[in-house]
Enzyme design. Structure first.
Site, mmCIF file in Angstrom:
data_model
loop_
_atom_site.group_PDB
_atom_site.id
_atom_site.type_symbol
_atom_site.label_atom_id
_atom_site.label_comp_id
_atom_site.label_asym_id
_atom_site.label_seq_id
_atom_site.Cartn_x
_atom_site.Cartn_y
_atom_site.Cartn_z
ATOM 1 N N TYR A 1 4.344 -5.680 -1.810
ATOM 2 C CA TYR A 1 3.520 -5.310 -0.660
ATOM 3 C C TYR A 1 2.120 -5.904 -0.640
ATOM 4 O O TYR A 1 1.473 -5.899 0.406
ATOM 5 C CB TYR A 1 3.435 -3.780 -0.538
ATOM 6 C CG TYR A 1 4.684 -3.233 0.074
ATOM 7 C CD1 TYR A 1 4.838 -3.167 1.450
ATOM 8 C CD2 TYR A 1 5.752 -2.848 -0.722
ATOM 9 C CE1 TYR A 1 6.014 -2.718 2.018
ATOM 10 C CE2 TYR A 1 6.929 -2.397 -0.172
ATOM 11 C CZ TYR A 1 7.059 -2.330 1.204
ATOM 12 O OH TYR A 1 8.223 -1.897 1.765
ATOM 13 N N ASP B 1 -9.065 0.623 4.454
ATOM 14 C CA ASP B 1 -9.565 -0.309 3.442
ATOM 15 C C ASP B 1 -10.249 0.429 2.294
ATOM 16 O O ASP B 1 -10.053 0.092 1.122
ATOM 17 C CB ASP B 1 -10.531 -1.312 4.073
ATOM 18 C CG ASP B 1 -9.842 -2.313 4.989
ATOM 19 O OD1 ASP B 1 -8.597 -2.313 5.067
ATOM 20 O OD2 ASP B 1 -10.562 -3.101 5.634
ATOM 21 N N GLY C 1 2.711 -9.343 4.804
ATOM 22 C CA GLY C 1 4.041 -8.766 4.913
ATOM 23 C C GLY C 1 4.265 -7.675 3.890
ATOM 24 O O GLY C 1 3.338 -7.114 3.331
ATOM 25 N N HIS D 1 -1.603 1.004 2.142
ATOM 26 C CA HIS D 1 -2.541 0.280 3.005
ATOM 27 C C HIS D 1 -1.808 -0.311 4.209
ATOM 28 O O HIS D 1 -2.288 -0.213 5.344
ATOM 29 C CB HIS D 1 -3.241 -0.816 2.193
ATOM 30 C CG HIS D 1 -4.320 -1.511 2.925
ATOM 31 N ND1 HIS D 1 -4.199 -2.808 3.360
ATOM 32 C CD2 HIS D 1 -5.560 -1.099 3.299
ATOM 33 C CE1 HIS D 1 -5.319 -3.169 3.968
ATOM 34 N NE2 HIS D 1 -6.158 -2.147 3.946
ATOM 35 N N ASP D 2 -0.635 -0.914 3.978
ATOM 36 C CA ASP D 2 0.160 -1.447 5.087
ATOM 37 C C ASP D 2 0.546 -0.335 6.058
ATOM 38 O O ASP D 2 0.492 -0.513 7.281
ATOM 39 C CB ASP D 2 1.431 -2.127 4.573
ATOM 40 C CG ASP D 2 1.175 -3.468 3.910
ATOM 41 O OD1 ASP D 2 0.014 -3.919 3.874
ATOM 42 O OD2 ASP D 2 2.152 -4.075 3.421
ATOM 43 N N GLY E 1 -0.490 -8.615 -0.174
ATOM 44 C CA GLY E 1 -0.485 -9.904 0.501
ATOM 45 C C GLY E 1 0.096 -9.741 1.893
ATOM 46 O O GLY E 1 0.185 -8.640 2.425
#
Length: 139
Positions: A43, A105, A47, A63-64, A45
């Site tokens: 996860y 973030d 995508g 975070h995604d 980076g």
């Protein structure tokens, strides 16, 4: 020299909250998000697929998911307001969307800080895609 030029070109295309996110990671985790987390696990980076591989990769998964819940702005380009207070980050500003991106973030940067001892670059750096084929868990 060629590597530095490629890195410079990549950084020119990065704007908004991604630069701010890098700054938060540097402040809280005391390491570069770009160099430590850009190609880590399933996860971290661009995508994300499969299951998080360890607590550090889970920071990126969360975070995604957080970015996926942001509405009314692009979380990768929205520029937000925050201040550094003591050893922390305080998100500010009047725009709810930008504040939400800032919180995503901030929480991720704290997660990286709190899970530095779980980072296993030998095992999860540039993980082959076939290692990330499991059905993903829901956010």
């Amino acid at each position: 020299m060629r590597t530095l030029w490629i890195l410079a070109v990549l950084l020119v295309g990065v704007e908004g909250s991604l630069v701010q996110f890098e700054t938060m990671i540097m402040k809280l985790a005391k390491r570069s998000g770009f160099f430590w987390y850009s190609f880590y696990g399933c996860y971290c980076g661009w995508g994300g697929h499969g299951l998080p591989q360890d607590p550090t990769d889970r920071c990126c998964f969360v975070h995604d998911c957080c970015y996926g819940k942001v509405t009314n702005c692009n979380p990768k380009t929205a520029t937000y307001s925050y201040t550094e207070e003591n050893d922390g980050i305080v998100c500010g500003g009047d725009d709810p969307c930008k504040k939400q991106v800032c919180e995503c973030d901030r929480v991720a940067a704290m997660c990286f800080r709190d899970n530095k001892d779980t980072y296993d670059g030998d095992k999860y750096w540039k993980l082959p895609p076939q290692k990330c084929q499991e059905d993903p868990e829901p956010c």
